[in-house]
Design a protein around this motif. Structure first.
Motif, short mmCIF file in Angstrom:
data_model
loop_
_atom_site.label_atom_id
_atom_site.label_comp_id
_atom_site.label_asym_id
_atom_site.label_seq_id
_atom_site.Cartn_x
_atom_site.Cartn_y
_atom_site.Cartn_z
N PRO A 172 0.82 -1.22 0.00
CA PRO A 172 0.00 0.00 0.00
C PRO A 172 0.85 1.26 0.00
O PRO A 172 0.61 2.19 -0.78
CB PRO A 172 -0.80 -0.11 1.30
N LEU A 173 1.87 1.27 0.85
CA LEU A 173 2.78 2.41 0.94
C LEU A 173 3.48 2.65 -0.40
O LEU A 173 3.52 3.77 -0.91
CB LEU A 173 3.79 2.11 2.04
N LEU A 174 3.98 1.55 -0.96
CA LEU A 174 4.74 1.65 -2.20
C LEU A 174 3.88 2.17 -3.35
O LEU A 174 4.34 2.97 -4.18
CB LEU A 174 5.27 0.25 -2.54
N MET A 175 2.61 1.75 -3.39
CA MET A 175 1.73 2.20 -4.47
C MET A 175 1.50 3.70 -4.43
O MET A 175 1.54 4.38 -5.45
CB MET A 175 0.40 1.46 -4.41
N VAL A 176 1.30 4.21 -3.19
CA VAL A 176 1.10 5.64 -3.04
C VAL A 176 2.37 6.39 -3.44
O VAL A 176 2.31 7.40 -4.15
CB VAL A 176 0.70 5.97 -1.57
N LEU A 177 3.52 5.87 -3.01
CA LEU A 177 4.80 6.52 -3.33
C LEU A 177 5.04 6.56 -4.83
O LEU A 177 5.44 7.60 -5.38
CB LEU A 177 5.95 5.77 -2.66
N ILE A 178 4.78 5.44 -5.50
CA ILE A 178 5.03 5.38 -6.94
C ILE A 178 4.12 6.35 -7.69
O ILE A 178 4.55 7.07 -8.60
CB ILE A 178 4.87 3.92 -7.45
N LYS A 179 2.87 6.41 -7.23
CA LYS A 179 1.92 7.33 -7.86
C LYS A 179 2.39 8.79 -7.71
O LYS A 179 2.42 9.56 -8.67
CB LYS A 179 0.56 7.14 -7.18
N LEU A 180 2.81 9.14 -6.48
CA LEU A 180 3.23 10.53 -6.22
C LEU A 180 4.48 10.88 -6.98
O LEU A 180 4.60 11.97 -7.57
CB LEU A 180 3.48 10.72 -4.72
N SER A 181 5.46 9.96 -7.00
CA SER A 181 6.71 10.30 -7.67
C SER A 181 6.52 10.33 -9.19
O SER A 181 7.17 11.10 -9.88
CB SER A 181 7.81 9.33 -7.28
N LYS A 182 5.57 9.54 -9.68
CA LYS A 182 5.24 9.61 -11.11
C LYS A 182 4.68 11.00 -11.44
O LYS A 182 5.04 11.61 -12.47
CB LYS A 182 4.23 8.52 -11.46
N ASN A 183 3.82 11.52 -10.55
CA ASN A 183 3.32 12.88 -10.75
C ASN A 183 4.45 13.89 -10.77
O ASN A 183 4.45 14.83 -11.55
CB ASN A 183 2.35 13.27 -9.62
N ALA A 184 5.43 13.68 -9.87
CA ALA A 184 6.56 14.61 -9.80
C ALA A 184 7.39 14.54 -11.07
O ALA A 184 7.88 15.56 -11.56
CB ALA A 184 7.43 14.30 -8.59
N ILE A 185 7.56 13.33 -11.61
CA ILE A 185 8.34 13.18 -12.84
C ILE A 185 7.62 13.86 -14.01
O ILE A 185 8.22 14.57 -14.81
CB ILE A 185 8.57 11.69 -13.15
#
Lengths: 220, 221
Positions: A172-185
């Protein structure tokens, strides 16, 4: 409360001192990160697809974190832990470990980002969001993995169990992180505040659970 | 008999669900057609799973405060039963997906959440298996179980609401309440939920009794 803070302060200082005394553990983790990144450089040359860049970055960081934190309880000898528990509050022990591991992971993730940018390329457009994600992610990883390491250290084959227990619970944590960092990219104009809130919420809840539950774990 | 009235309710509700679920009229919808009947079987499975896993959480907390080994047996058997209904939920969902989405499995937040939930609880059983001492196993498993349930809440109730999802009722897709304008489906759905939950509790109580007998035999030998 003041006693607890003082104990945490001393214990964090102790962890840092011990880490500095035998640097090979820290050096080993750094070498692990750098060599993984170098292997990905050799196989990918440079990555231009944002989703692949993002996924690979988090996978490297995930495995490095598990390796870095697994030792926090597993490598402690029974006698040393017993000595620690007679001196300090168990809550202070777990909180100090979480704080120390967070600091360790913040340094580790910053170095990981640096080497990753040098070798594989850098696609980030919104640095403030990416760094914020990285910071919250490091805290989340460290609190979750510290607790899982404490659980795994009580079992018979603790390194295998560390992986089995931590992977599903981290997703769950990793999915949120990946989503957020994708937005940042991608450099989206609006920050997705909901995801940031969920990330903070997950962090808070894990730390609160560790604080409440650790006293049932440490006793033999 | 007075104590067992709920078992009668469970049997009657489940029988009614099976008969009425396959024979009663359902709203005719494109794509869904008759597969809408899956509502009576798939959705109650997840309700039952959440209920029984909550029982497991409750007894884990109880173990940590009272240290009675009985709570540990109850918690672990509840988790086992939760896995059973969770597996049935995955299977019924998968069959439904084949006929409506055209694939047994798609990479969707809600589906992946369900799969990871199973993994988290399988890890719970591996953890239990790797500690020999009874009291220690009970204590550590209880701590992990509390962690697992909290992550499950994040996974099944929070994340799917934030992402786009193919699953009905999420990501702007209509749930059954949009189709069920004259409440014919509700007449089957609500008894179905009650029936399946009670049946799950029944299975769970049988498992607890069996496990207690096993423990007793183990100590008498």
């Amino acid at each position: 409360m003041k006693v607890l803070f003082n104990q945490i302060k001393y214990l964090v200082a102790k962890e840092i001192k011990l880490e500095m005394r035998n640097k090979y553990a820290l050096g080993g983790i750094l070498l692990y990160v750098v060599s993984t990144i170098f292997v990905s450089y050799l196989s990918f040359k440079s990555i231009v697809t944002p989703s692949v860049w993002n996924a690979l970055f988090w996978i490297i960081l995930l495995f490095a974190s598990i390796n870095a934190i697994a030792k926090s309880f597993i490598n402690e000898t029974k006698g040393k832990l017993l000595y620690l528990y007679t001196l300090a509050n168990p809550q202070a022990v777990i909180l100090s470990k979480i704080i120390y591991n967070s600091l360790l992971l913040i340094v580790l993730s910053a170095l990981c980002l640096l080497f990753y940018s040098i070798f594989v390329g850098n696609l980030i457009q919104d640095y403030s969001l990416f760094l914020l994600t990285l910071l919250l992610g490091s805290c989340g990883f460290s609190s979750l993995l510290t607790m899982v390491s404490a659980i795994a250290s009580k079992t018979n084959n603790n390194f295998t169990l560390m992986a089995i227990l931590s992977f599903p619970i981290m997703i769950p944590l990793l999915m949120v992180l990946i989503k957020l960092s994708k937005n940042a990219i991608d450099g989206l104009e609006h920050w997705d505040v909901n995801y940031l809130l969920v990330l903070v919420f997950i962090n808070v809840i894990i730390i609160a659970l560790s604080y409440l539950l650790f006293r049932y774990l440490w006793r033999e | 008999m007075k104590k067992n009235w709920w078992k009668v309710v469970a049997a009657v509700c489940v029988l009614y669900t099976i008969i009425a679920g396959f024979l009663f009229k359902v709203p005719a919808q494109p794509i869904l057609h008759e597969t809408i009947r899956n509502l009576y079987f798939h959705v109650p499975m997840w309700f039952s799973m959440m209920t029984i896993l909550f029982v497991s959480l409750w007894h884990s907390i109880k173990y940590l405060s009272k240290s009675a080994i009985e709570s540990d047996i109850v918690a672990s058997q509840a988790a086992h039963t939760g896995m059973l209904v969770g597996f049935l939920g995955l299977v019924t969902g998968s069959i439904w997906a084949k006929y409506t989405w055209g694939a047994w499995w798609v990479a969707d937040t809600k589906l992946n959440g369900a799969a990871i939930t199973m993994l988290i609880y399988l890890a719970y059983f591996v953890l239990r298996g790797s500690i020999d001492e009874e009291q220690k196993r009970a204590r550590i498993a209880a701590v992990y179980n509390i962690f697992a349930y909290v992550m499950l809440i994040v996974f099944l109730l929070i994340l799917p609401r934030m992402n786009d999802s193919l699953h009905p009722g999420n990501g702007g897709n209509p749930g059954f309440n949009k189709y069920d304008l004259d409440s014919t489906m509700r007449m089957v759905f609500y008894p179905a939920v009650i029936g399946w939950i009670l049946l799950t509790v029944w299975i769970f109580t049988l498992r607890v009794r069996l496990e207690k007998v096993k423990q007793k035999l183990l100590y008498n030998d």
